[in-house]
Design a protein around this motif. Structure first.
Motif, PDB file in Angstrom:
ATOM      1  N   LEU A  30      31.122  22.028  46.091  1.00 36.57           N
ATOM      2  CA  LEU A  30      32.410  22.649  45.769  1.00 36.57           C
ATOM      3  C   LEU A  30      32.656  22.660  44.267  1.00 36.57           C
ATOM      4  O   LEU A  30      33.264  23.595  43.732  1.00 36.57           O
ATOM      5  N   SER A  31      32.186  21.641  43.580  1.00 36.06           N
ATOM      6  CA  SER A  31      32.328  21.592  42.125  1.00 36.06           C
ATOM      7  C   SER A  31      31.549  22.732  41.470  1.00 36.06           C
ATOM      8  O   SER A  31      32.034  23.380  40.529  1.00 36.06           O
ATOM      9  N   ILE A  32      30.357  23.000  41.974  1.00 38.63           N
ATOM     10  CA  ILE A  32      29.546  24.112  41.451  1.00 38.63           C
ATOM     11  C   ILE A  32      30.243  25.444  41.732  1.00 38.63           C
ATOM     12  O   ILE A  32      30.334  26.311  40.855  1.00 38.63           O
ATOM     13  N   ILE A  33      30.750  25.599  42.932  1.00 33.34           N
ATOM     14  CA  ILE A  33      31.474  26.824  43.286  1.00 33.34           C
ATOM     15  C   ILE A  33      32.694  26.983  42.398  1.00 33.34           C
ATOM     16  O   ILE A  33      32.980  28.075  41.881  1.00 33.34           O
ATOM     17  N   ASN A  34      33.412  25.881  42.172  1.00 31.98           N
ATOM     18  CA  ASN A  34      34.610  25.924  41.337  1.00 31.98           C
ATOM     19  C   ASN A  34      34.269  26.355  39.914  1.00 31.98           C
ATOM     20  O   ASN A  34      34.973  27.169  39.313  1.00 31.98           O
ATOM     21  N   SER A  35      33.172  25.827  39.379  1.00 36.84           N
ATOM     22  CA  SER A  35      32.746  26.207  38.025  1.00 36.84           C
ATOM     23  C   SER A  35      32.421  27.696  37.958  1.00 36.84           C
ATOM     24  O   SER A  35      32.779  28.378  36.988  1.00 36.84           O
ATOM     25  N   SER A  36      31.751  28.179  38.981  1.00 37.21           N
ATOM     26  CA  SER A  36      31.405  29.600  39.023  1.00 37.21           C
ATOM     27  C   SER A  36      32.660  30.458  39.099  1.00 37.21           C
ATOM     28  O   SER A  36      32.789  31.464  38.384  1.00 37.21           O
ATOM     29  N   LEU A  37      33.605  30.064  39.935  1.00 35.88           N
ATOM     30  CA  LEU A  37      34.848  30.820  40.066  1.00 35.88           C
ATOM     31  C   LEU A  37      35.653  30.773  38.773  1.00 35.88           C
ATOM     32  O   LEU A  37      36.274  31.774  38.387  1.00 35.88           O
ATOM     33  N   GLU A  38      35.623  29.635  38.102  1.00 32.66           N
ATOM     34  CA  GLU A  38      36.339  29.514  36.833  1.00 32.66           C
ATOM     35  C   GLU A  38      35.736  30.449  35.780  1.00 32.66           C
ATOM     36  O   GLU A  38      36.462  31.111  35.033  1.00 32.66           O
ATOM     37  N   ALA A  39      34.417  30.540  35.741  1.00 30.99           N
ATOM     38  CA  ALA A  39      33.755  31.454  34.811  1.00 30.99           C
ATOM     39  C   ALA A  39      34.125  32.906  35.136  1.00 30.99           C
ATOM     40  O   ALA A  39      34.395  33.707  34.230  1.00 30.99           O
ATOM     41  N   GLN A  40      34.149  33.245  36.424  1.00 28.46           N
ATOM     42  CA  GLN A  40      34.527  34.601  36.836  1.00 28.46           C
ATOM     43  C   GLN A  40      35.971  34.898  36.457  1.00 28.46           C
ATOM     44  O   GLN A  40      36.295  36.003  35.993  1.00 28.46           O
ATOM     45  N   LEU A  41      36.845  33.909  36.641  1.00 30.84           N
ATOM     46  CA  LEU A  41      38.251  34.089  36.290  1.00 30.84           C
ATOM     47  C   LEU A  41      38.417  34.304  34.791  1.00 30.84           C
ATOM     48  O   LEU A  41      39.166  35.189  34.358  1.00 30.84           O
ATOM     49  N   ASN A  42      37.695  33.518  33.989  1.00 27.90           N
ATOM     50  CA  ASN A  42      37.768  33.684  32.535  1.00 27.90           C
ATOM     51  C   ASN A  42      37.290  35.069  32.118  1.00 27.90           C
ATOM     52  O   ASN A  42      37.892  35.706  31.252  1.00 27.90           O
ATOM     53  N   GLU A  43      36.209  35.533  32.719  1.00 24.50           N
ATOM     54  CA  GLU A  43      35.699  36.870  32.408  1.00 24.50           C
ATOM     55  C   GLU A  43      36.706  37.942  32.827  1.00 24.50           C
ATOM     56  O   GLU A  43      36.954  38.902  32.086  1.00 24.50           O
ATOM     57  N   SER A  44      37.310  37.771  33.984  1.00 22.76           N
ATOM     58  CA  SER A  44      38.324  38.727  34.453  1.00 22.76           C
ATOM     59  C   SER A  44      39.524  38.751  33.512  1.00 22.76           C
ATOM     60  O   SER A  44      40.070  39.821  33.218  1.00 22.76           O
ATOM     61  N   ASN A  45      39.920  37.576  33.030  1.00 18.15           N
ATOM     62  CA  ASN A  45      41.044  37.512  32.097  1.00 18.15           C
ATOM     63  C   ASN A  45      40.712  38.225  30.784  1.00 18.15           C
ATOM     64  O   ASN A  45      41.562  38.920  30.223  1.00 18.15           O
ATOM     65  N   ARG A  46      39.473  38.058  30.305  1.00 16.13           N
ATOM     66  CA  ARG A  46      39.060  38.765  29.082  1.00 16.13           C
ATOM     67  C   ARG A  46      39.105  40.282  29.299  1.00 16.13           C
ATOM     68  O   ARG A  46      39.602  41.023  28.445  1.00 16.13           O
ATOM     69  N   GLU A  47      38.595  40.729  30.442  1.00 14.55           N
ATOM     70  CA  GLU A  47      38.624  42.163  30.754  1.00 14.55           C
ATOM     71  C   GLU A  47      40.059  42.666  30.872  1.00 14.55           C
ATOM     72  O   GLU A  47      40.383  43.759  30.395  1.00 14.55           O
ATOM     73  N   LEU A  48      40.901  41.877  31.490  1.00 17.17           N
ATOM     74  CA  LEU A  48      42.303  42.261  31.649  1.00 17.17           C
ATOM     75  C   LEU A  48      42.982  42.388  30.286  1.00 17.17           C
ATOM     76  O   LEU A  48      43.729  43.344  30.044  1.00 17.17           O
ATOM     77  N   GLU A  49      42.718  41.447  29.394  1.00 19.32           N
ATOM     78  CA  GLU A  49      43.301  41.519  28.052  1.00 19.32           C
ATOM     79  C   GLU A  49      42.831  42.776  27.322  1.00 19.32           C
ATOM     80  O   GLU A  49      43.623  43.438  26.645  1.00 19.32           O
ATOM     81  N   LYS A  50      41.542  43.116  27.470  1.00 21.99           N
ATOM     82  CA  LYS A  50      41.033  44.351  26.856  1.00 21.99           C
ATOM     83  C   LYS A  50      41.746  45.571  27.437  1.00 21.99           C
ATOM     84  O   LYS A  50      42.131  46.491  26.708  1.00 21.99           O
ATOM     85  N   ASN A  51      41.905  45.588  28.765  1.00 23.44           N
ATOM     86  CA  ASN A  51      42.572  46.714  29.417  1.00 23.44           C
ATOM     87  C   ASN A  51      44.024  46.832  28.971  1.00 23.44           C
ATOM     88  O   ASN A  51      44.538  47.942  28.782  1.00 23.44           O
ATOM     89  N   ILE A  52      44.692  45.703  28.820  1.00 23.07           N
ATOM     90  CA  ILE A  52      46.083  45.719  28.348  1.00 23.07           C
ATOM     91  C   ILE A  52      46.153  46.303  26.943  1.00 23.07           C
ATOM     92  O   ILE A  52      47.020  47.135  26.650  1.00 23.07           O
ATOM     93  N   ASP A  53      45.214  45.896  26.078  1.00 25.76           N
ATOM     94  CA  ASP A  53      45.179  46.443  24.714  1.00 25.76           C
ATOM     95  C   ASP A  53      44.982  47.953  24.732  1.00 25.76           C
ATOM     96  O   ASP A  53      45.647  48.692  23.997  1.00 25.76           O
ATOM     97  N   VAL A  54      44.065  48.422  25.574  1.00 22.44           N
ATOM     98  CA  VAL A  54      43.812  49.864  25.680  1.00 22.44           C
ATOM     99  C   VAL A  54      45.061  50.584  26.170  1.00 22.44           C
ATOM    100  O   VAL A  54      45.465  51.628  25.622  1.00 22.44           O
ATOM    101  N   LEU A  55      45.714  50.029  27.196  1.00 17.67           N
ATOM    102  CA  LEU A  55      46.918  50.667  27.741  1.00 17.67           C
ATOM    103  C   LEU A  55      48.047  50.688  26.710  1.00 17.67           C
ATOM    104  O   LEU A  55      48.779  51.687  26.607  1.00 17.67           O
ATOM    105  N   GLN A  56      48.196  49.613  25.947  1.00 12.87           N
ATOM    106  CA  GLN A  56      49.236  49.590  24.918  1.00 12.87           C
ATOM    107  C   GLN A  56      48.952  50.623  23.836  1.00 12.87           C
ATOM    108  O   GLN A  56      49.871  51.295  23.342  1.00 12.87           O
ATOM    109  N   SER A  57      47.678  50.763  23.497  1.00 13.30           N
ATOM    110  CA  SER A  57      47.294  51.783  22.512  1.00 13.30           C
ATOM    111  C   SER A  57      47.594  53.184  23.046  1.00 13.30           C
ATOM    112  O   SER A  57      48.132  54.035  22.329  1.00 13.30           O
ATOM    113  N   LEU A  58      47.245  53.420  24.305  1.00 14.33           N
ATOM    114  CA  LEU A  58      47.529  54.719  24.920  1.00 14.33           C
ATOM    115  C   LEU A  58      49.030  54.984  24.992  1.00 14.33           C
ATOM    116  O   LEU A  58      49.486  56.116  24.753  1.00 14.33           O
TER     117      LEU A  58
END
Length: 74
Positions: A30-58
């Motif tokens: 479960l610890s390994i799964i949690n680490s993997s999910l945390e990495a995925q969440l961090n990547e999703s948050n980075r993508e979301l921040e990029k998308n927000i920046d693009v939308l604000q620019s638009l």
């Protein structure tokens, strides 16, 4: 009678050790799964921040276009 009780305690001890070993394995899994999910969440948050920046620019671009259209129609 004491030998029988001792044997029973040994069996119970072995059962508990096996259960503990299984629980430790599951915890590691479960610890390994949690680490993997945390990495995925961090990547999703980075993508979301990029998308927000693009939308604000638009949004800014659209506001400028609307203002330009309003000014050209006056």
């Amino acid at each position: 009678m004491q030998k029988k009780e001792l044997d029973q305690l040994k069996k119970e001890n072995a059962r508990l050790k096996a259960a503990l070993s299984e629980a430790e394995y599951e915890c590691q899994r479960l610890s390994i799964i949690n680490s993997s999910l945390e990495a995925q969440l961090n990547e999703s948050n980075r993508e979301l921040e990029k998308n927000i920046d693009v939308l604000q620019s638009l949004k800014g671009d659209i506001e400028n276009l609307v203002n330009n259209l309003k000014n050209s129609n006056q």
